[in-house]
Enzyme design. Structure first.
Site, PDB file in Angstrom:
ATOM      1  N   HIS A  18      -3.806  -6.676   2.287  1.00  0.00           N
ATOM      2  CA  HIS A  18      -4.256  -5.626   3.204  1.00  0.00           C
ATOM      3  C   HIS A  18      -5.787  -5.639   3.315  1.00  0.00           C
ATOM      4  O   HIS A  18      -6.346  -5.512   4.406  1.00  0.00           O
ATOM      5  CB  HIS A  18      -3.801  -4.250   2.703  1.00  0.00           C
ATOM      6  CG  HIS A  18      -2.320  -4.045   2.700  1.00  0.00           C
ATOM      7  ND1 HIS A  18      -1.634  -3.560   1.613  1.00  0.00           N
ATOM      8  CD2 HIS A  18      -1.381  -4.262   3.648  1.00  0.00           C
ATOM      9  CE1 HIS A  18      -0.343  -3.472   1.897  1.00  0.00           C
ATOM     10  NE2 HIS A  18      -0.156  -3.904   3.129  1.00  0.00           N
ATOM     11  N   LYS A  42      10.866   8.891   2.998  1.00  0.00           N
ATOM     12  CA  LYS A  42      10.692   7.657   2.228  1.00  0.00           C
ATOM     13  C   LYS A  42      10.048   7.995   0.892  1.00  0.00           C
ATOM     14  O   LYS A  42       8.929   8.521   0.851  1.00  0.00           O
ATOM     15  CB  LYS A  42       9.782   6.717   3.041  1.00  0.00           C
ATOM     16  CG  LYS A  42      10.139   5.257   2.924  1.00  0.00           C
ATOM     17  CD  LYS A  42       9.352   4.500   3.992  1.00  0.00           C
ATOM     18  CE  LYS A  42       9.115   3.059   3.623  1.00  0.00           C
ATOM     19  NZ  LYS A  42       8.267   2.381   4.601  1.00  0.00           N
ATOM     20  N   ARG A  91       2.739 -12.121   8.185  1.00  0.00           N
ATOM     21  CA  ARG A  91       2.900 -13.143   7.141  1.00  0.00           C
ATOM     22  C   ARG A  91       3.905 -14.218   7.532  1.00  0.00           C
ATOM     23  O   ARG A  91       3.784 -15.371   7.155  1.00  0.00           O
ATOM     24  CB  ARG A  91       3.378 -12.503   5.828  1.00  0.00           C
ATOM     25  CG  ARG A  91       2.306 -11.813   5.054  1.00  0.00           C
ATOM     26  CD  ARG A  91       2.889 -10.888   4.033  1.00  0.00           C
ATOM     27  NE  ARG A  91       3.636  -9.826   4.680  1.00  0.00           N
ATOM     28  CZ  ARG A  91       4.178  -8.806   4.049  1.00  0.00           C
ATOM     29  NH1 ARG A  91       4.096  -8.727   2.735  1.00  0.00           N
ATOM     30  NH2 ARG A  91       4.810  -7.864   4.712  1.00  0.00           N
ATOM     31  N   SER A 129       3.849  -5.524  -0.951  1.00  0.00           N
ATOM     32  CA  SER A 129       3.851  -4.278  -1.726  1.00  0.00           C
ATOM     33  C   SER A 129       5.156  -4.126  -2.490  1.00  0.00           C
ATOM     34  O   SER A 129       5.156  -3.674  -3.641  1.00  0.00           O
ATOM     35  CB  SER A 129       3.652  -3.081  -0.790  1.00  0.00           C
ATOM     36  OG  SER A 129       2.397  -3.151  -0.170  1.00  0.00           O
TER      37      SER A 129
HETATM   38  P1  ADP Z   1       4.566  -0.778   6.758  1.00  0.00           P
HETATM   39  O1  ADP Z   1       5.340   0.151   5.906  1.00  0.00           O
HETATM   40  O2  ADP Z   1       4.021  -0.148   8.005  1.00  0.00           O
HETATM   41  O3  ADP Z   1       5.213  -2.126   7.019  1.00  0.00           O
HETATM   42  P2  ADP Z   1       2.792  -2.055   4.822  1.00  0.00           P
HETATM   43  O4  ADP Z   1       1.899  -1.264   3.930  1.00  0.00           O
HETATM   44  O5  ADP Z   1       3.919  -2.779   4.167  1.00  0.00           O
HETATM   45  O6  ADP Z   1       3.244  -1.037   5.927  1.00  0.00           O
HETATM   46  O7  ADP Z   1       1.944  -3.128   5.641  1.00  0.00           O
HETATM   47  C1  ADP Z   1       0.951  -2.765   6.566  1.00  0.00           C
HETATM   48  C2  ADP Z   1       0.567  -3.987   7.397  1.00  0.00           C
HETATM   49  O8  ADP Z   1       0.003  -4.981   6.553  1.00  0.00           O
HETATM   50  C3  ADP Z   1       1.734  -4.669   8.105  1.00  0.00           C
HETATM   51  O9  ADP Z   1       1.281  -5.122   9.363  1.00  0.00           O
HETATM   52  C4  ADP Z   1       2.067  -5.828   7.213  1.00  0.00           C
HETATM   53  O10 ADP Z   1       2.681  -6.899   7.922  1.00  0.00           O
HETATM   54  C5  ADP Z   1       0.678  -6.223   6.748  1.00  0.00           C
HETATM   55  N1  ADP Z   1       0.662  -6.942   5.467  1.00  0.00           N
HETATM   56  C6  ADP Z   1       1.292  -6.616   4.323  1.00  0.00           C
HETATM   57  N2  ADP Z   1       1.056  -7.518   3.344  1.00  0.00           N
HETATM   58  C7  ADP Z   1       0.235  -8.467   3.899  1.00  0.00           C
HETATM   59  C8  ADP Z   1      -0.362  -9.697   3.418  1.00  0.00           C
HETATM   60  N3  ADP Z   1      -0.162 -10.122   2.175  1.00  0.00           N
HETATM   61  N4  ADP Z   1      -1.118 -10.395   4.289  1.00  0.00           N
HETATM   62  C9  ADP Z   1      -1.305  -9.966   5.561  1.00  0.00           C
HETATM   63  N5  ADP Z   1      -0.767  -8.839   6.070  1.00  0.00           N
HETATM   64  C10 ADP Z   1      -0.018  -8.090   5.265  1.00  0.00           C
END
Ligand code: ADP
Length: 151
Positions: A18, A42, A91, A129
């Site tokens: 992130h 959630k 990703r 995550s």
């Molecule tokens: P959500 O619950 O909205 O999917 P996340 O916190 O999982 O939120 O992710 C937020 C954003 O960050 C999403 O667009 C996700 O694809 C992106 N993201 C998560 N992990 C990575 C990573 N390792 N590299 C690039 N983008 C990421």
């Protein structure tokens, strides 16, 4: 005109993947607002308060990066705070399928909003995550995946 992007997500937890998207976003936008979504349906693993604090610490030297929480549609939030862009990370094809649908809905809800996708940096592509939560749940060390120290 100032280009403001929202980077919305659950950030449970906020990871180095992130962080990378936010910092690269700054090459395109004047301001990046990290928006932690509060979804009462959630159940979270790391609290929103803790994540807000950790993200704030991570970017304490960047006045152009802000962190907020929100409890409404992302497209509505964007209208309220006059953000013209949504920043998201991709990703793999699973991310793409999901992000594609969300992006279409957001455009339907707010025609002035543009979603901008950044492809993950290869060194962070495996970080998610959900996997980090799993490692932490079973007492594994997750420091390597986070841009801050957990208290
Ligand atoms: P959500 O619950 O909205 O999917 P996340 O916190 O999982 O939120 O992710 C937020 C954003 O960050 C999403 O667009 C996700 O694809 C992106 N993201 C998560 N992990 C990575 C990573 N390792 N590299 C690039 N983008 C990421």
């Amino acid at each position: 005109m100032t280009k403001v992007a929202i980077f919305p997500g659950s950030f449970d937890p906020f990871t180095k993947g992130h962080e990378d998207i936010v910092l690269r976003g700054l090459k395109i936008f004047d301001e990046v607002i990290i928006a932690i979504g509060i979804n009462s349906n959630k159940k979270r693993y790391f609290t929103v308060e803790l994540m807000q604090k950790c993200i704030g610490e991570t970017f304490k030297d960047f006045p152009q990066i802000k962190v907020i929480t929100y409890n409404e549609l992302t497209a509505q939030l964007a209208k309220q705070i006059n953000a013209g862009f949504l920043l998201r990370g991709l990703r793999n094809t699973t991310d793409f399928e999901y992000e594609n649908t969300i992006s279409q809905v957001n455009t339907y809800l707010n025609q002035t909003l543009e979603t901008v996708f950044l492809i993950t940096s290869p060194r962070f592509a495996y970080i998610s995550s959900s996997i980090i939560r799993e490692v932490h749940r079973y007492q594994g060390n997750i420091d390597e995946f986070l841009p801050y120290n957990l208290p």
